[in-house]
Scaffold this active site. Structure first.
Site, PDB file in Angstrom:
ATOM      1  CD  GLU A  90      -2.368   1.330   2.879  1.00  0.00           C
ATOM      2  OE1 GLU A  90      -2.303   0.335   3.521  1.00  0.00           O
ATOM      3  OE2 GLU A  90      -2.776   2.338   3.119  1.00  0.00           O
ATOM      4  CG  ASP A 122      -0.393   1.718   6.551  1.00  0.00           C
ATOM      5  OD1 ASP A 122       0.718   1.174   6.452  1.00  0.00           O
ATOM      6  OD2 ASP A 122      -0.755   2.678   6.146  1.00  0.00           O
ATOM      7  CG  ASP A 174      -4.593   2.303   9.206  1.00  0.00           C
ATOM      8  OD1 ASP A 174      -4.545   1.582   8.298  1.00  0.00           O
ATOM      9  OD2 ASP A 174      -4.084   3.403   9.135  1.00  0.00           O
ATOM     10  CG  ASP A 195      -7.843   4.736   5.658  1.00  0.00           C
ATOM     11  OD1 ASP A 195      -9.138   4.532   5.691  1.00  0.00           O
ATOM     12  OD2 ASP A 195      -7.315   5.788   5.465  1.00  0.00           O
TER      13      ASP A 195
END
Ligand code: 0RA
Length: 656
Positions: free
Chosen positions: A438, A516, A518, A520
Site C-alpha cells: 500500500e 497498514d 489500521d 484504512d
C-alpha cells in the site's frame, strides 16, 4: 476371561461382548482422517457436525424442532435434540440394546430408518459411533417411551450397560462428548465456526430452532453465557435476503421455488441486484457443494431456457446489439439451490460436486415451471430482469475487448513488466514472492528491506478499484489492476475470448498483500482480496495469496526491544522488562500505525523475513462467509456496512 471374573467385574463383561464393534471403532481411531477428514481444528468441528446431522435427520423425518448445542468450559460438547430418541430396544441380531449398537457399530446409525435423507457418501454421515470412537468420554441420554436411559463410553468402549435411570415425559437424545486429546491436535472449539454453520442450517431447514451456548464466556455486561439462536420460517428465501442484504435488490421479493420428484426434494431461492456478480450457492442434504454439480447444472439450464424463451416471445432482445450468452442471465443474480437426495454421489477433488445425473432434469423441471409462472405473473419485474440481461450482454462485449488489451500486453510484449514493479532476480516461481504494498513510500521501504533474490515489490497507489461495484471492462482499464495482472504473468482469457484464468505461468507462488495495520489499511487489503476473490479465485484456492502481518508494537528498554503483534504480547513484554518489579520505568512502547513508521531493517525483520515473519494465508474456507464480508464491506448500502465495520473494528486487522 472366566465366568467368575465377569461377575465381579461387570464392566469387563461389557468389553468382552464388544469385540466385533471394537474392530470397527479401532479402525476409526487408527485412521481418523479417513472418517472425519483430518485431526486438526476442522476434524474437531466435524465431530459436532456429525452429531448435529443426526439430529437434523430427525428434523427432516418430521420429529425434531429444537437442537441445542453447548460448548462446556473443558471444550466438551453437548448436543440436545427433541427427536424420537435413539431406539433402546433389543437389537435381535446383536443381542444388545439398539442404542449401544448405534453408538458402537460403524454405520449402524441409519439402519432402522430408510425414509429420511442420509448424507452417506458425503463428507458427513459417518455415524455418531465415529464421534464416540474419537472421544475420551461420551455420555448419551435418551428420552423415549416415558423413560430415560443412559450409557457412558470411553474411546468408544462402553463403561456401563444401557441403564434405565428414570421416567420422562419428553422425547429426544442428549449426547455429551470430550474429544480425545491423543487424536486431535487442536482441542478448542471456535464459537464463530459453529455459529456460522448453525445460521446456515437454520435457513436450510426452515422451522428448526438452533441454539448455541458457550459456557467458556459470559455475555458482555451480563452474567449469562454467550449465546446465539437461529430460526427461519422463510428458509432459503430469507437466506438470499440475508446474503444479498447489502446490495440493492432489483426484485421486490426473492423468487422461491419448491418441488419434489422421485424422492428428490428441490428448493431454490433467487434474486437479482443492481451489481454485476453471479453468486450461486448450492447444497445437497444440507452440505455445501462448493463445486456445484448436476443440481446447479439443472438450475442454470432452466434459467437460460425460460428467460430466453420469455425474451424472444416478447421481443425484448431486439435492443441488444450483441448476442445474448447464458452468462448474461446470471449477472447480478444471487441464488441458493438446495436439494435433498436419498443417495447422493459426490465427485471432484474435494467431493464438493454432486454427480447424480437424474438430478439435473428434476431441478430443471421444477425451476423451469416456477420461473415461467413467475414471469407471466410479474411482467414488470420480468422486464427489469431482461433489461439487465441485455445490459450484461453489452458489458460482456466491452469486457472482452478490454481483456484482450490486457492479455495482448502481457503476452505479446513477452514479460513487459510494469514500470513500478521491482522484480526479484530468481526466475523460479516456486521460490519467488511478490509484495503488493500500500503506497509508494512503504513500497520504497519494502524495496530497501527485501531480499532481492526472491522478493519482488509492487507498490499500489492508495485505493484500488472496488471491483464489487465496477463493471468488468472497467477492471481491465484500471492501472493498478492491470499492473497486478501483468506482474503475476497470468492469462485471463482463452482463445475464444472467454474469461478463463490460467495460472500456469504465475511468476510468484506467494503473493503477499502488505497494508497498514489500521482501518484504512484493512479496507485496502479487503479491496485487494475482493479483486482476487472475484477475478483470480484459483490463486486463493491454490494457497498463493497471503496477508502480511506487521507488528502493532515495539516495546523497548535501553537497547533491547521486543516486537508485539497484540495486546497480550505487549503486556508480557512489559512484564519481562520490569522483571517482577512493580515499576516499569524506562520501558517505551511504540505503537506502529502504519508501515511508514518502520525503517527498512525493521520491516524486513518483522514482516518480510521468512524465518521470523507472521503471514496469514488467505483461504476460501467458507465461500458464503467470505462473500458476505466482501459484499458487506463493498456493497451499495452504507448502514449495514458501517455497522459491520464497527462490530468488527477490533478484528479489523484480521479481516477475512
Ligand atoms: C437410529 C434410528 C432412529 C433415530 C436415531 C438413530 C437417532 C440418532 C441420533 C443421534 C442424535 N440424535 C439422534 N436422534 C435419533 C430412528 C428412531 C425411530 O425409528 O424411532
Amino acid at each position: 476371561m472366566s465366568e467368575e471374573i465377569n461377575k465381579e467385574n461387570p464392566k469387563g463383561n461389557y468389553d468382552a461382548d464388544n469385540i466385533q464393534a471394537l474392530e470397527g471403532l479401532e479402525a476409526v481411531r487408527k485412521r481418523p482422517g479417513m472418517y472425519i477428514g483430518s485431526t486438526d481444528t476442522k476434524g474437531l468441528h466435524h465431530l459436532v457436525w456429525e452429531v448435529v446431522d443426526n439430529s437434523i435427520d430427525e428434523h427432516l423425518a418430521g420429529y425434531c424442532t429444537h437442537i441445542d448445542v453447548i460448548i462446556h468450559t473443558n471444550n466438551s460438547i453437548t448436543v440436545t435434540d427433541n427427536g424420537r430418541g435413539i431406539p433402546t430396544g433389543m437389537h435381535q441380531k446383536l443381542q444388545k440394546s439398539a442404542l449401544e449398537v448405534v453408538m458402537t457399530v460403524l454405520h449402524a446409525g441409519g439402519k432402522f430408518d430408510k425414509d429420511t435423507y442420509k448424507v452417506s457418501g458425503g463428507l458427513h454421515g459417518v455415524g455418531v459411533s465415529c464421534v464416540n470412537a474419537l472421544s475420551n468420554y461420551l455420555r448419551v441420554e435418551v428420552h423415549r417411551e416415558g423413560k430415560k436411559f443412559e450409557q457412558i463410553y470411553a474411546k468408544g468402549i462402553p463403561q456401563t450397560p444401557v441403564n434405565e435411570i428414570g421416567t420422562s415425559d419428553k422425547r429426544g437424545t442428549i449426547v455429551t462428548f470430550l474429544p480425545d486429546d491423543t487424536i486431535f491436535e487442536e482441542l478448542v472449539y471456535d464459537f464463530d465456526t459453529l455459529s456460522k454453520r448453525f445460521r446456515e442450517l437454520s435457513y436450510l431447514n426452515k422451522g428448526l430452532y438452533l441454539t448455541l451456548i458457550d459456557e467458556r464466556e459470559k455475555q458482555e455486561d451480563s452474567d449469562e453465557f454467550k449465546k446465539t439462536s437461529y430460526h427461519s420460517e422463510g428458509g432459503l428465501k430469507e437466506f438470499v435476503q440475508y446474503l444479498d442484504g447489502a446490495r440493492t435488490p432489483l426484485l421486490e421479493n426473492p423468487i422461491h421455488i419448491e418441488g419434489k420428484e422421485d424422492n428428490v426434494e428441490v428448493e431454490v431461492a433467487l434474486t437479482y441486484n443492481t451489481g454485476y456478480q453471479e453468486n450461486i450457492f448450492s447444497f445437497v442434504n444440507n452440505i455445501n457443494t462448493r463445486e456445484g454439480g448436476t443440481h446447479v447444472a439443472g438450475f442454470r439450464r432452466a434459467l437460460t431456457r425460460i428467460f430466453k424463451q420469455y425474451g424472444d416471445d416478447n421481443n425484448l432482445f431486439a435492443k441488444a446489439k450483441v448476442t445474448i450468452s447464458s452468462d448474461d442471465f446470471r449477472e447480478g443474480m444471487t441464488a441458493i439451490v438446495s436439494v435433498k437426495v436419498p443417495e447422493p454421489q459426490f465427485k471432484g477433488q474435494t467431493k464438493g460436486e454432486l454427480g447424480n445425473s437424474e438430478v439435473t432434469g428434476i431441478v430443471s423441471r421444477a425451476v423451469g415451471d416456477a420461473l415461467k409462472y413467475f414471469l407471466e405473473e410479474n411482467p414488470n419485474q420480468a422486464k427489469r430482469i431482461i433489461e439487465k440481461v441485455v445490459l450484461a450482454a453489452t458489458a460482456r462485449h466491452a469486457a472482452e475487448k478490454a481483456r484482450e488489451m490486457v492479455q495482448r500486453k502481457t503476452v505479446l510484449t513477452g514479460g513487459g513488466l510494469p514500470g513500478k514493479l521491482s522484480d526479484c532476480s530468481s526466475r523460479n516461481p516456486a521460490e519467488c514472492e511478490v509484495y503488493l504494498v500500500e503506497g509508494d513510500s512503504a513500497g520504497g521501504t519494502a524495496k530497501q528491506g527485501r531480499d532481492r533474490n526472491f522478493q519482488a515489490i509492487l507498490p499500489l497507489r492508495g485505493k484500488i478499484l472496488n471491483v464489487e461495484k465496477a463493471m468488468e471492462h472497467k477492471i481491465y482499464e484500471n492501472e493498478e489492476i492491470k499492473n497486478i495482472f501483468t506482474a503475476l504473468g497470468v492469462s485471463i482469457q482463452d482463445k475464444d475470448g472467454e474469461r478463463v484464468l490460467n495460472i500456469d505461468k504465475l511468476r510468484y507462488h506467494k503473493v503477499v498483500i502488505m497494508c497498514d495495520a489500521d482501518v484504512d489499511g484493512s479496507h485496502i487489503s479487503t479491496l485487494i482480496m475482493t479483486f482476487f476473490f472475484r477475478y483470480m479465485k484459483p490463486l486463493i484456492e491454490n494457497g498463493h495469496i497471503f496477508i502480511a502481518a506487521p507488528p502493532l508494537y515495539r516495546v523497548a528498554k535501553g537497547k533491547e526491544f521486543i516486537y508485539c503483534w497484540n495486546e497480550t504480547e505487549r503486556q508480557s513484554a512489559i512484564e519481562v522488562y520490569s522483571k517482577g518489579k512493580e515499576d516499569a520505568t524506562g520501558i517505551k512502547t511504540q505503537r506502529y500505525k502504519g508501515l511508514g513508521e518502520m525503517n527498512a531493517e525493521q520491516l524486513w525483520e518483522t514482516t518480510m523475513d521468512p524465518t521470523t515473519r507472521l503471514m496469514r494465508k488467505v483461504t476460501i474456507e467458507d465461500a458464503i462467509g467470505a462473500d458476505l464480508v466482501f459484499s458487506m464491506l463493498m456493497g451499495d448500502e452504507v448502514p449495514p456496512r458501517r455497522q459491520f465495520i464497527e462490530e468488527n473494528a477490533k478484528y479489523a486487522k484480521i479481516d477475512v
